[in-house]
Design an enzyme around this catalytic site. Structure first.
Site, PDB file in Angstrom:
ATOM      1  N   ARG A  20      70.648  22.026  40.128  1.00 30.74           N
ATOM      2  CA  ARG A  20      71.793  22.745  39.563  1.00 30.74           C
ATOM      3  C   ARG A  20      72.758  23.175  40.670  1.00 30.74           C
ATOM      4  O   ARG A  20      72.423  23.156  41.850  1.00 30.74           O
ATOM      5  CB  ARG A  20      71.336  23.940  38.728  1.00 30.74           C
ATOM      6  CG  ARG A  20      70.276  24.839  39.403  1.00 30.74           C
ATOM      7  CD  ARG A  20      70.426  26.248  39.019  1.00 30.74           C
ATOM      8  NE  ARG A  20      71.739  26.720  39.390  1.00 30.74           N
ATOM      9  CZ  ARG A  20      72.098  27.055  40.627  1.00 30.74           C
ATOM     10  NH1 ARG A  20      71.242  26.970  41.644  1.00 30.74           N
ATOM     11  NH2 ARG A  20      73.321  27.482  40.892  1.00 30.74           N
ATOM     12  N   ALA A  22      77.153  22.759  41.367  1.00 29.03           N
ATOM     13  CA  ALA A  22      78.016  21.575  41.310  1.00 29.03           C
ATOM     14  C   ALA A  22      77.783  20.590  42.467  1.00 29.03           C
ATOM     15  O   ALA A  22      77.747  19.371  42.258  1.00 29.03           O
ATOM     16  CB  ALA A  22      79.465  22.033  41.282  1.00 29.03           C
ATOM     17  N   ALA A  23      77.612  21.103  43.680  1.00 26.06           N
ATOM     18  CA  ALA A  23      77.468  20.199  44.830  1.00 26.06           C
ATOM     19  C   ALA A  23      76.135  19.451  44.776  1.00 26.06           C
ATOM     20  O   ALA A  23      76.078  18.233  45.003  1.00 26.06           O
ATOM     21  CB  ALA A  23      77.577  21.002  46.127  1.00 26.06           C
ATOM     22  N   CYS A 128      76.390  34.394  40.398  1.00 23.03           N
ATOM     23  CA  CYS A 128      75.641  33.133  40.308  1.00 23.03           C
ATOM     24  C   CYS A 128      75.145  32.695  41.693  1.00 23.03           C
ATOM     25  O   CYS A 128      74.935  33.531  42.583  1.00 23.03           O
ATOM     26  CB  CYS A 128      76.484  32.046  39.646  1.00 23.03           C
ATOM     27  SG  CYS A 128      75.491  30.655  39.021  1.00 23.03           S
ATOM     28  N   ASP A 197      82.861  25.271  39.543  1.00 21.86           N
ATOM     29  CA  ASP A 197      82.413  23.986  38.993  1.00 21.86           C
ATOM     30  C   ASP A 197      83.588  23.041  38.843  1.00 21.86           C
ATOM     31  O   ASP A 197      83.424  21.829  38.862  1.00 21.86           O
ATOM     32  CB  ASP A 197      81.724  24.204  37.646  1.00 21.86           C
ATOM     33  CG  ASP A 197      80.341  24.768  37.873  1.00 21.86           C
ATOM     34  OD1 ASP A 197      80.232  25.994  38.023  1.00 21.86           O
ATOM     35  OD2 ASP A 197      79.391  23.968  37.981  1.00 21.86           O
ATOM     36  N   ASN A 207      83.957  28.451  36.399  1.00 22.28           N
ATOM     37  CA  ASN A 207      82.717  28.791  37.112  1.00 22.28           C
ATOM     38  C   ASN A 207      81.778  29.500  36.143  1.00 22.28           C
ATOM     39  O   ASN A 207      82.117  29.740  34.974  1.00 22.28           O
ATOM     40  CB  ASN A 207      83.029  29.666  38.328  1.00 22.28           C
ATOM     41  CG  ASN A 207      81.851  29.810  39.266  1.00 22.28           C
ATOM     42  OD1 ASN A 207      81.187  28.814  39.616  1.00 22.28           O
ATOM     43  ND2 ASN A 207      81.525  31.024  39.668  1.00 22.28           N
ATOM     44  N   LYS A 208      80.607  29.848  36.608  1.00 18.97           N
ATOM     45  CA  LYS A 208      79.574  30.503  35.779  1.00 18.97           C
ATOM     46  C   LYS A 208      80.173  31.614  34.922  1.00 18.97           C
ATOM     47  O   LYS A 208      80.975  32.413  35.430  1.00 18.97           O
ATOM     48  CB  LYS A 208      78.495  31.047  36.718  1.00 18.97           C
ATOM     49  CG  LYS A 208      77.371  31.807  36.067  1.00 18.97           C
ATOM     50  CD  LYS A 208      76.607  31.010  35.018  1.00 18.97           C
ATOM     51  CE  LYS A 208      76.130  29.660  35.515  1.00 18.97           C
ATOM     52  NZ  LYS A 208      75.503  28.837  34.461  1.00 18.97           N
ATOM     53  N   LYS A 233      85.533  19.521  43.809  1.00 17.40           N
ATOM     54  CA  LYS A 233      85.598  20.333  42.581  1.00 17.40           C
ATOM     55  C   LYS A 233      86.983  20.289  41.939  1.00 17.40           C
ATOM     56  O   LYS A 233      87.187  20.893  40.892  1.00 17.40           O
ATOM     57  CB  LYS A 233      85.268  21.807  42.893  1.00 17.40           C
ATOM     58  CG  LYS A 233      84.106  22.046  43.825  1.00 17.40           C
ATOM     59  CD  LYS A 233      82.796  21.755  43.168  1.00 17.40           C
ATOM     60  CE  LYS A 233      81.616  22.008  44.080  1.00 17.40           C
ATOM     61  NZ  LYS A 233      81.459  23.378  44.523  1.00 17.40           N
TER      62      LYS A 233
HETATM   63  C1  RUB Z   1      76.321  27.184  39.038  1.00 20.64           C
HETATM   64  C2  RUB Z   1      77.684  27.750  39.332  1.00 20.64           C
HETATM   65  C3  RUB Z   1      78.154  27.660  40.765  1.00 20.64           C
HETATM   66  C4  RUB Z   1      78.974  26.371  40.930  1.00 20.64           C
HETATM   67  C5  RUB Z   1      79.261  26.078  42.398  1.00 20.64           C
HETATM   68  O1  RUB Z   1      76.063  27.090  37.657  1.00 20.64           O
HETATM   69  O2  RUB Z   1      78.430  28.173  38.468  1.00 20.64           O
HETATM   70  O3  RUB Z   1      78.971  28.749  41.089  1.00 20.64           O
HETATM   71  O4  RUB Z   1      78.264  25.274  40.385  1.00 20.64           O
HETATM   72  O5  RUB Z   1      78.055  25.786  43.077  1.00 20.64           O
HETATM   73  P1  RUB Z   1      74.663  26.447  37.155  1.00 20.64           P
HETATM   74  P2  RUB Z   1      78.075  24.982  44.462  1.00 20.64           P
HETATM   75  O6  RUB Z   1      73.573  27.267  37.752  1.00 20.64           O
HETATM   76  O7  RUB Z   1      74.761  26.545  35.658  1.00 20.64           O
HETATM   77  O8  RUB Z   1      74.654  24.996  37.620  1.00 20.64           O
HETATM   78  O9  RUB Z   1      78.991  25.762  45.361  1.00 20.64           O
HETATM   79  O10 RUB Z   1      76.652  24.988  44.949  1.00 20.64           O
HETATM   80  O11 RUB Z   1      78.601  23.613  44.211  1.00 20.64           O
END
Ligand code: RUB
Length: 315
Positions: A20, A22-23, A128, A197, A207-208, A233
């Protein structure tokens, strides 16, 4: 269509949120396409491409909101060239390697940019768990700055616990709060720091769920809100973010069936994300520098042009 078992397993892990953020989703999806390519026994280039598209479709259908997933699939499918199956396979290998390396580099570069916004002694509030946001904190700590964090638990799945643990590992003093205590503590906070996201063309941030309420409260309190989001993103297909499909998750994440029944069986809904309008965002930090939300569209055009095709669909 012959989609490799590991591709289905990756899709399942994304769907159930074992993988889980986005990255991490983008990274896993690109690697799964590489597995499909490595193990394909297609005997023509057309069959090979069709297999890759089928694998991409399975991955794409897992979680609808994070644009990093379609952007990763697009990057690999667009980058795949060759007149023979072997040439195509090598091309996927190269493109995925390039993509994953870019992802790592982008996060490290973004961290350096974001760290420059943080001063020694600052307190950040998180929502989150975002690896892009944590990269900013990590780079600041590496620069010798001491930071404190107020971490929202982030119901219903409590990804704030992951953030708390990772910040503590970095040597940051962590205070964990329930989501509804955020406003109460905003006066003690120097920055709200969240990930994304998806970022829409007008600078809206997906985002969350809970990010938008936090941002409105932060604006009211005069606390700057900083969004850490590598360019993966950026969502070239949406102007305001309101056309982004907001994932609705299982109500069982919010309440167990027995309690639900006992309290009169209300309808329970569980949206996973929300959209924060650009006027509540102070800066979007990317690996290409920091931008006010209103100017993100310039960067988006430079990187993506106007194209929004979906290469996993039949040409
Ligand atoms: C995760 C979430 C994160 C973004 C960015 O949601 O909202 O803030 O995905 O994450 P979930 P990153 O837990 O539902 O996937 O910076 O690691 O890409």
């Amino acid at each position: 269509m012959d989609v490799h078992r590991e591709v289905r397993e990756t899709a399942e892990a994304i769907d159930t949120m074992e993988t889980r953020g986005a990255a991490a989703i983008a990274d896993a999806a690109a690697r799964a396409l590489r597995t499909q390519a490595r193990t394909s026994d297609a005997d023509t280039p057309a069959a090979f491409r069709a297999e890759l598209r089928a694998a991409a479709r399975v991955l794409f259908d897992t979680r609808p909101t994070a644009v990093s997933l379609p952007n990763a699939l697009r990057y690999v499918l667009h980058g795949t060239e060759g007149g023979t199956v072997e040439a195509l396979r090598e091309s996927v290998e190269r493109t995925v390697g390039e993509f994953c390396a870019r992802l790592d580099r982008a996060q490290a570069d973004l961290g350096e940019v974001g760290a420059n916004r943080l001063r020694d002694g600052d307190v950040v509030m998180t929502h989150c768990h975002s690896t892009d946001a944590l990269a900013c904190v990590e780079a600041a700590v590496d620069q010798g700055k001491e930071l404190e964090a107020i971490v929202k638990e982030t119901r219903p799945r409590n990804q704030g616990h992951i953030t708390a643990e990772e910040l503590a590992d970095l040597g940051v003093a962590v205070t964990l709060i329930v989501d509804s205590a955020a406003r109460h503590y905003l006066d003690e906070v120097d920055h709200v720091l969240v990930g994304a996201d998806a970022v829409a063309a007008d600078g809206s941030v997906v985002n969350k769920v809970g990010t938008s309420g936090l941002a409105v409260n932060a604006r009211d309190r005069g606390t700057p809100i900083m969004v850490a989001a590598q360019t993966l993103k950026l969502h070239p297909a949406t102007f305001t973010g309101h056309t982004v499909d907001i994932e609705m998750r299982d109500p069982g994440e919010v309440i167990d069936a027995e309690t639900q029944e006992r309290i009169g069986d209300p309808e329970v809904v569980n949206p996973a994300f929300d959209v924060t309008p650009p006027r509540y965002v102070d800066a979007i930090v990317t690996e290409r520098g920091q931008f006010p939300p209103e100017s993100i569209v310039t960067l988006m055009r430079e990187l993506f042009g106007e194209g929004t095709t979906r290469p996993w669909e039949e040409p």
